[in-house]
Write an enzyme that holds these catalytic residues in place. Structure first.
Site, mmCIF file in Angstrom:
data_model
loop_
_atom_site.group_PDB
_atom_site.id
_atom_site.type_symbol
_atom_site.label_atom_id
_atom_site.label_comp_id
_atom_site.label_asym_id
_atom_site.label_seq_id
_atom_site.Cartn_x
_atom_site.Cartn_y
_atom_site.Cartn_z
ATOM 1 N N LYS A 46 0.845 -1.207 0.000
ATOM 2 C CA LYS A 46 0.000 0.000 0.000
ATOM 3 C C LYS A 46 0.876 1.251 0.000
ATOM 4 O O LYS A 46 0.635 2.197 -0.748
ATOM 5 C CB LYS A 46 -0.938 -0.012 1.216
ATOM 6 N N GLN A 72 -4.552 -1.470 9.587
ATOM 7 C CA GLN A 72 -4.525 -2.803 8.967
ATOM 8 C C GLN A 72 -5.119 -3.839 9.917
ATOM 9 O O GLN A 72 -4.799 -3.877 11.102
ATOM 10 C CB GLN A 72 -3.074 -3.162 8.593
ATOM 11 N N ASP A 126 -10.964 3.105 4.108
ATOM 12 C CA ASP A 126 -11.234 1.665 4.022
ATOM 13 C C ASP A 126 -12.740 1.393 3.994
ATOM 14 O O ASP A 126 -13.165 0.292 3.639
ATOM 15 C CB ASP A 126 -10.659 0.960 5.265
HETATM 16 N N1 GUN Z 1 -6.982 -6.779 6.110
HETATM 17 C C1 GUN Z 1 -7.298 -7.511 5.004
HETATM 18 N N2 GUN Z 1 -7.799 -6.704 4.044
HETATM 19 C C2 GUN Z 1 -7.803 -5.450 4.545
HETATM 20 C C3 GUN Z 1 -8.207 -4.199 4.016
HETATM 21 O O1 GUN Z 1 -8.684 -4.066 2.884
HETATM 22 N N3 GUN Z 1 -8.034 -3.138 4.854
HETATM 23 C C4 GUN Z 1 -7.528 -3.267 6.108
HETATM 24 N N4 GUN Z 1 -7.428 -2.173 6.867
HETATM 25 N N5 GUN Z 1 -7.157 -4.420 6.631
HETATM 26 C C5 GUN Z 1 -7.297 -5.501 5.837
#
Ligand code: GUN
Length: 293
Positions: free
Chosen positions: A53, A97, A120
């Protein structure tokens, strides 16, 4: 029939080019889009996702801030950081995350993020707005899936759509997006009785169950659109250790009308939609600055 391959890398590259141009235009107007990423603990998959990311932000001209905490951190420290990021006008998106270590109340953490920076789309208010088909930040993976369907001109309205998986991150928001787009949606999961009965009816099958090559060719309706959200390692056999999805790709290709590969399918689109949400938040910040000036 051999399925059309929906190339997530190519679509993501196209969308990211546009995001990079828009981010650069914003920067010349004094607002550099900025995403803050919070990673807690030592989950190796999370570390890879966060690294990807952050590097995608850099390539798109989006500033990123990264905050790492040890597995046993006091949740109050993370909550304090979120309050600081909420108050910082230079930060447009905040992402924590998941999963979080067990001492955390995950829902409380997600709700501590300013909903205007919730790129998100996991805040309860964002989820509620999505369920009401109102403007909101849309969770990145299902949003990316909708873009992929759009890219091949799938008629979602009136289609039978089946989702395998009921997670807050993928399955549930996916079902809401498909419902909002006019599909007839069935949500199935690991406890569903006679799963194949449902999947064989699907014009659009979205699979997010997290089991390697779980969906076999005989579970797919000929000509169906198959979207594979899985990201697993092949457990054994000649391909042991290689990346694979939740669908038996080689066999499914011979039955489906269109299919996403793994890797190179949904994965690149997930990060792309995160960049897009961050850009939108930054554009709103500029508009608010101008409106308030
Ligand atoms: N863990 C797995 N997929 C995601 C996501 O798209 N965003 C976040 N914050 N955590 C995740």
């Amino acid at each position: 029939m051999t399925a059309r391959i929906i190339d997530g890398n190519a679509l993501a590259a196209e969308v990211r080019d546009q995001i990079a141009r828009d981010a650069s235009a914003l920067a010349t107007q004094g607002v550099q889009p900025c995403l803050a990423v919070v990673l807690v603990g030592d989950n190796p998959a999370s570390a890879v996702y966060v690294r990807n990311k952050v590097s995608a932000c850099e390539r798109a001209g989006i500033r990123s801030l990264r905050f790492d905490y040890p597995q046993d951190v006091d949740p109050d420290r993370v909550m304090d950081k979120l309050a600081e990021l909420n108050a910082d006008p230079a930060v447009h998106g905040i992402l924590v995350q998941l999963p979080l270590p067990p001492q955390f109340d995950e829902a409380a953490v997600l709700e501590a993020i300013d909903v205007g920076k919730d790129v998100d789309g996991f805040h309860a208010e964002s989820v509620g707005r999505l369920s009401q088909n109102r403007d909101t930040f849309i969770p990145c993976t299902p949003h990316g899936v909708m873009k992929m369907l759009e890219s091949i001109d799938v008629q979602v309205e009136g289609a039978e759509a089946v989702v395998i998986g009921r997670s807050n991150i993928v399955g549930k928001p996916m079902a809401m997006l498909l419902t909002n787009a006019g599909a007839t949606v069935t949500v199935t999961h690991s406890r569903t009785r006679d799963l194949a009965f449902h999947t064989r009816r699907a014009d659009i099958l979205v699979v997010a169950i997290g089991r390697p090559r779980f969906v076999s060719a005989d579970m797919i309706k000929p000509g169906a659109i198959v979207i594979d959200v899985g990201m697993n390692r092949v457990p054994d056999g000649p391909d042991a250790g290689k990346l694979c999805g939740d669908v038996d790709y080689a066999a499914a290709r011979e039955v489906a009308g269109a299919i996403t590969p793994v890797p190179g399918g949904v994965g690149p689109m997930t990060i792309t939609m995160l960049l897009q949400n961050t850009l939108i938040s930054a554009q709103r910040a500029l508009a608010a600055k101008r409106g308030g000036a």
